[in-house]
Design an enzyme around this catalytic site. Structure first.
Site, PDB file in Angstrom:
ATOM      1  N   THR A 133       0.833  -1.209   0.000  1.00 19.44           N
ATOM      2  CA  THR A 133       0.000   0.000   0.000  1.00 19.44           C
ATOM      3  C   THR A 133       0.864   1.255   0.000  1.00 19.44           C
ATOM      4  OG1 THR A 133      -1.670  -1.204   1.266  1.00 19.44           O
ATOM      5  CG2 THR A 133      -1.882   1.185   1.189  1.00 19.44           C
ATOM      6  N   GLN A 163      -6.110  -2.187  -2.441  1.00 19.19           N
ATOM      7  CA  GLN A 163      -5.516  -0.928  -1.983  1.00 19.19           C
ATOM      8  C   GLN A 163      -4.766  -0.251  -3.132  1.00 19.19           C
ATOM      9  OE1 GLN A 163      -5.097  -3.885  -0.318  1.00 19.19           O
ATOM     10  NE2 GLN A 163      -4.784  -3.531   1.865  1.00 19.19           N
ATOM     11  N   GLN A 185     -10.443   1.829  -3.543  1.00 13.44           N
ATOM     12  CA  GLN A 185     -10.067   1.559  -2.152  1.00 13.44           C
ATOM     13  C   GLN A 185      -8.857   2.408  -1.770  1.00 13.44           C
ATOM     14  OE1 GLN A 185      -9.680  -2.568  -1.129  1.00 13.44           O
ATOM     15  NE2 GLN A 185      -8.806  -2.161   0.883  1.00 13.44           N
ATOM     16  N   ASP A 186      -8.963   3.104  -0.610  1.00 14.48           N
ATOM     17  CA  ASP A 186      -7.846   3.893  -0.062  1.00 14.48           C
ATOM     18  C   ASP A 186      -7.451   5.066  -0.955  1.00 14.48           C
ATOM     19  OD1 ASP A 186      -7.916   1.948   1.842  1.00 14.48           O
ATOM     20  OD2 ASP A 186      -5.912   1.181   1.506  1.00 14.48           O
ATOM     21  N   ASP A 207     -12.950   2.496   2.536  1.00 12.16           N
ATOM     22  CA  ASP A 207     -12.022   3.312   3.323  1.00 12.16           C
ATOM     23  C   ASP A 207     -11.381   4.399   2.467  1.00 12.16           C
ATOM     24  OD1 ASP A 207     -12.651   1.315   5.112  1.00 12.16           O
ATOM     25  OD2 ASP A 207     -10.688   0.373   5.075  1.00 12.16           O
ATOM     26  N   ARG A 275     -15.529   3.031   9.646  1.00 13.94           N
ATOM     27  CA  ARG A 275     -15.213   1.898  10.517  1.00 13.94           C
ATOM     28  C   ARG A 275     -13.880   2.174  11.201  1.00 13.94           C
ATOM     29  NH1 ARG A 275     -13.117  -3.336   7.091  1.00 13.94           N
ATOM     30  NH2 ARG A 275     -11.833  -2.280   5.530  1.00 13.94           N
ATOM     31  N   TRP A 277     -10.307   1.851  11.976  1.00 12.73           N
ATOM     32  CA  TRP A 277      -9.025   1.263  11.582  1.00 12.73           C
ATOM     33  C   TRP A 277      -8.219   0.932  12.842  1.00 12.73           C
ATOM     34  CZ3 TRP A 277      -4.620   4.520   8.924  1.00 12.73           C
ATOM     35  CH2 TRP A 277      -3.524   3.688   8.674  1.00 12.73           C
TER      36      TRP A 277
END
Length: 464
Positions: A133, A163, A185-186, A207, A275, A277
């Site tokens: 990531t 990611q 994602q991310d 996320d 959520r 982390w």
């Protein structure tokens, strides 16, 4: 814990913005046209109100050869040791396919483009193809005092890339104005320190805003996109690890909406506000319009009951069909805050050292609680990427992306062995981000371990 200590020591070595320790504090929450956080100088204010036609940049980047350089990386590498700040790099319209890192030594750099859909830095590095990531950001800002205006940043890996970070920043006293961050994602990682995002579009799936910074997103448009099969959308994943930690993701006076491609299938792919982390995760959403895309529960666990007693999640005076809190989860960490408590998350209070750095940026800004107190000053001919009163613009994918032909619902196979890229500065600054999750969420709302996670991936959330 050794990873955490090493990462913390590294961040402590980051040079602060010159003169930051001597900046005055704001005495109250009143807002007028001069109300911007304390840490931006008058010169920076003027720059953030300027357009390429009325400033003289230090460097011009243009793909057609009309500037000094054709790539952003060439421009950054050309900056000598005795440059004066703020140092302005004007990036003309075009799609720049390159991974850009602004190293810690180059404080006070500013990117200014021709508009968030006209000047775009793009990439598609992702976890599925073997990158950690920490190696995937299209743009990573390590230096303090960074500013960006009228810029687009994207990662086109798609949801099947897992990611895939478009933009990562650990820039203290940084300001982002009328920028666009597109990914899945991310997408956006405000990793550390004080960061202010004004009138920005941020799109993604899982996320898509995550980090451990003191992050304020004001006047933003957060666009939920269609994820891959068996996935669900989560807007935020904040990573505070200590009850005395100062980090939070604060979303105020913004709009949480959907990409048109997601609306027909929204009942198949539930969307949550956030959520945890880390176990003291903290997110506050206030004075924000929330469209009818948020599942009634609102928030989703990370791993069973982990962090549900210690997190801090609050919604305050939001509007729109998705803002109804009647069916929200009732975890101990869900807060029902008063106006006085909500005020502590406004920039004038949240940035305890003062907000002159945002004032000096001269961007539209609300210092305190009043959603109507924002400055009406805007940059001449400023391109607005979307507005909260209009349907969101579909998030474009460039033809040059290698992932453009991928099916968005294709199931993923197990990721290959991760390989490192030669980005030593970025790697050393983001240790621990590499072991973040790639886990899906089951229809019941409980995170599950997907088959593609591989035998070596733990179901326990990493420490960092």
């Amino acid at each position: 814990m050794a990873v955490i200590e090493g990462w913390t020591k590294l961040l402590e070595k980051t040079n602060p913005v010159p003169g930051a320790a001597h900046r005055r504090l704001l005495g109250g929450g009143a807002s007028n046209k001069n109300d911007f956080p304390e840490w931006v100088s008058p010169t920076q204010r003027k720059l953030l109100q300027a357009t390429p036609s009325n400033i003289k940049p230090d460097i011009v980047v243009a793909q057609d050869g009309s500037g000094q350089f054709k790539t952003v990386n060439e421009a950054i590498k050309s900056i000598g040791p005795n440059y004066k700040t703020p140092f302005v790099i004007y990036i003309k319209a075009g799609v720049y396919n390159e991974q850009v890192i602004v190293p810690n030594a180059l404080s006070g750099i500013m990117f200014i483009g021709d508009g968030p859909t006209k000047t775009k830095i793009t990439g598609n590095k992702n976890y599925k193809e073997g990158y950690h990531t920490q190696d995937t950001p299209t743009v990573a800002i390590m230096a303090p005092g960074f500013m960006a205006k009228d810029m687009g940043f994207e990662n086109t890996a798609g949801p099947e890339g897992f990611q895939a970070v478009a933009f990562l920043s650990q820039s203290d006293y940084s300001v982002y104005y009328n920028c666009q961050f597109d990914g899945y994602q991310d997408t956006l990682c405000p990793l550390a320190y004080r960061q202010f995002y004004r009138d920005c579009v941020i799109s993604g799936t899982i996320d898509f805003i995550f980090g451990v910074a003191r992050t304020v997103i004001q006047g933003g448009t957060l666009v939920v996109r269609k994820p891959m099969d068996n996935q669900q959308n989560v807007v935020t994943a904040e990573g505070r690890q200590d009850p005395n930690g100062v980090s939070a993701i604060v979303i105020m006076n913004s709009h949480i909406t959907a990409d048109p491609a997601y609306l027909p299938v929204k009942n198949q792919f539930p969307t949550y506000l956030g959520r945890p982390w880390k176990n003291f995760s903290r997110t506050v959403i206030m004075h924000t319009v929330i469209d009818d895309i948020i599942t009634p529960a609102g928030w989703v666990p990370w791993d069973a009951r982990w962090g549900l007693d210690t997190l801090y999640y609050a919604e305050f005076e939001n509007t729109g069909p998705g803002s109804n809190t009647q069916g929200r989860v009732t975890w101990p960490g869900i807060k029902h805050i008063t106006p006085q408590e909500a005020e502590q998350f406004t920039p004038v209070k949240f940035y305890a050292e003062g907000d002159s750095w945002i004032k000096d940026a001269n961007v539209p800004y609300t210092a305190g609680m009043s959603p109507t107190a924002s400055s009406t000053a805007t940059a001449p001919s400023r391109e607005r990427s979307t507005s909260s009163s209009a349907p969101p613009r579909p998030c474009s994918r460039t033809a040059s992306s290698s992932s453009a032909s991928r099916s968005p619902t294709r199931r993923a196979s197990s990721p290959p062995r991760a390989r490192r890229t030669p980005t030593a500065t970025l790697q050393s600054s983001c240790k621990g981000v590499t072991s973040r999750r790639t886990r899906l969420i089951s229809p019941s709302g409980t995170p599950t371990r997907p088959t593609w996670a591989g035998p070596g991936r733990s179901t326990r959330p990493p420490l960092l």
